[in-house]
Scaffold this active site. Sequence first.
Site, mmCIF file in Angstrom:
data_model
loop_
_atom_site.group_PDB
_atom_site.id
_atom_site.type_symbol
_atom_site.label_atom_id
_atom_site.label_comp_id
_atom_site.label_asym_id
_atom_site.label_seq_id
_atom_site.Cartn_x
_atom_site.Cartn_y
_atom_site.Cartn_z
ATOM 1 N N GLY A 176 0.801 -1.218 0.000
ATOM 2 C CA GLY A 176 0.000 0.000 0.000
ATOM 3 C C GLY A 176 0.835 1.269 0.000
ATOM 4 N N HIS B 22 2.722 4.530 -5.022
ATOM 5 C CA HIS B 22 3.309 5.638 -5.784
ATOM 6 C C HIS B 22 3.406 5.205 -7.242
ATOM 7 C CE1 HIS B 22 6.937 3.244 -5.592
ATOM 8 N NE2 HIS B 22 6.897 3.268 -4.264
ATOM 9 N N HIS C 233 4.556 1.644 -8.150
ATOM 10 C CA HIS C 233 3.565 0.559 -8.085
ATOM 11 C C HIS C 233 2.656 0.589 -9.319
ATOM 12 C CE1 HIS C 233 4.244 1.268 -3.626
ATOM 13 N NE2 HIS C 233 4.446 -0.025 -3.715
ATOM 14 N N GLY D 227 9.403 -4.780 -8.430
ATOM 15 C CA GLY D 227 10.241 -3.655 -8.862
ATOM 16 C C GLY D 227 11.724 -3.973 -8.718
ATOM 17 N N GLN D 228 12.508 -3.461 -9.642
ATOM 18 C CA GLN D 228 13.965 -3.642 -9.614
ATOM 19 C C GLN D 228 14.595 -2.931 -8.409
ATOM 20 O OE1 GLN D 228 16.170 -5.382 -11.251
ATOM 21 N NE2 GLN D 228 17.956 -4.368 -10.362
ATOM 22 N N GLN E 91 15.043 -8.735 -3.217
ATOM 23 C CA GLN E 91 13.716 -9.339 -3.038
ATOM 24 C C GLN E 91 13.298 -10.050 -4.327
ATOM 25 O OE1 GLN E 91 10.119 -7.629 -0.974
ATOM 26 N NE2 GLN E 91 9.625 -6.964 -3.038
ATOM 27 N N SER F 243 9.726 5.474 -3.348
ATOM 28 C CA SER F 243 9.524 4.537 -2.248
ATOM 29 C C SER F 243 8.492 5.130 -1.309
ATOM 30 C CB SER F 243 10.852 4.355 -1.492
ATOM 31 O OG SER F 243 10.606 3.773 -0.231
ATOM 32 N N ARG G 10 8.607 4.965 1.723
ATOM 33 C CA ARG G 10 9.353 5.501 2.873
ATOM 34 C C ARG G 10 9.849 6.930 2.639
ATOM 35 N NH1 ARG G 10 10.798 -0.128 3.483
ATOM 36 N NH2 ARG G 10 10.110 -0.782 5.548
HETATM 37 O O1 PAF Z 1 7.816 -5.120 -1.911
HETATM 38 C C1 PAF Z 1 6.847 -5.125 -1.125
HETATM 39 O O2 PAF Z 1 6.009 -4.205 -1.105
HETATM 40 C C2 PAF Z 1 6.667 -6.288 -0.160
HETATM 41 O O3 PAF Z 1 7.899 -6.777 0.263
HETATM 42 C C3 PAF Z 1 5.796 -7.418 -0.732
HETATM 43 C C4 PAF Z 1 6.410 -8.062 -1.954
HETATM 44 C C5 PAF Z 1 4.412 -6.872 -1.099
HETATM 45 C C6 PAF Z 1 5.607 -8.505 0.333
HETATM 46 O O4 PAF Z 1 5.026 -8.003 1.486
#
Ligand code: PAF
Length: 277
Positions: A28, A31, A34, A144-145, A150, A182, A184
Amino acid sequence: MKILTTLLELRSARRTLPGPVGFVPTMGYLHAGHISLVQAARAECASVAASIFVNPTQFGPNEDLARYPRDLPRDLALLEAAGVDLVWTPKVEGMYPSGFQTWVEVEGLTRPLEGGTRPGHFRGVTTVVAKLFNAVGPDKAYFGQKDAQQAAVVRRMTKDLDFPIEIVVCPTLREADGLAMSSRNTFLNPEERQAATVLFLALSAAKSAYDSGEHAAEKLRALVREAVNAEPLARLQYVSCADYDTLEELEAVRGKSLLSMAAYVGKTRLIDNFVIG
Ligand code: PAF
């Protein structure tokens, strides 16, 4: 756009979606980064599903779970405008009911970088992503890169656990001054926001050295350190120049490599990376 909270509702709505189904998992506070994932899914898939879930198990005890920014009505409006067909907004007690004790863990790839500084983080990510994949059953999932490790860890898990899902990694979206988008970034005050461009500038300095023929990984790391140390509001947590696939630190950049870093700007921890080679 259907908005669903329980697994039962999700499963019955999922059955009505024409395939292929693209899935964008999020925490959530969306931005443009996403939305670019949604657009990529929209371009490639007949249906697009998204999830909004601030996953508590990927936050460490001293991290920012409680103050992680949230704005569900705004997120839903953005997803609807971007053409999402179905949004799943599970509750914490639905995802982790009492007695929950099953975890998904990728081993080697999660040890360095983010894994080295955020113990348990990836165990939380892979567990929740596995649960989201099981629930949504997408054909493709979009990441996302910017969260390069991740993406690598999720790709590994998908392969190792035979999820029939293609992992698509989309480019990092940046503000006009280069700061990677981000959720954040909203924690930064105006002075910190200006200082935060140092991540992009530091990586750019190393990348231009690489482009001019500097292939020694330690020299590239040193350029990042130097740039961050020159910014009084920033504190480098790590800089890495590693093999793109294995994330092992390199002596020299020969093939596709990941130059990545984490730094605090004020109290906000930011990450960024460039792919070189
Ligand atoms: O990248 C994120 O926003 C989170 O790590 C994800 C992949 C939704 C898992 O909670």
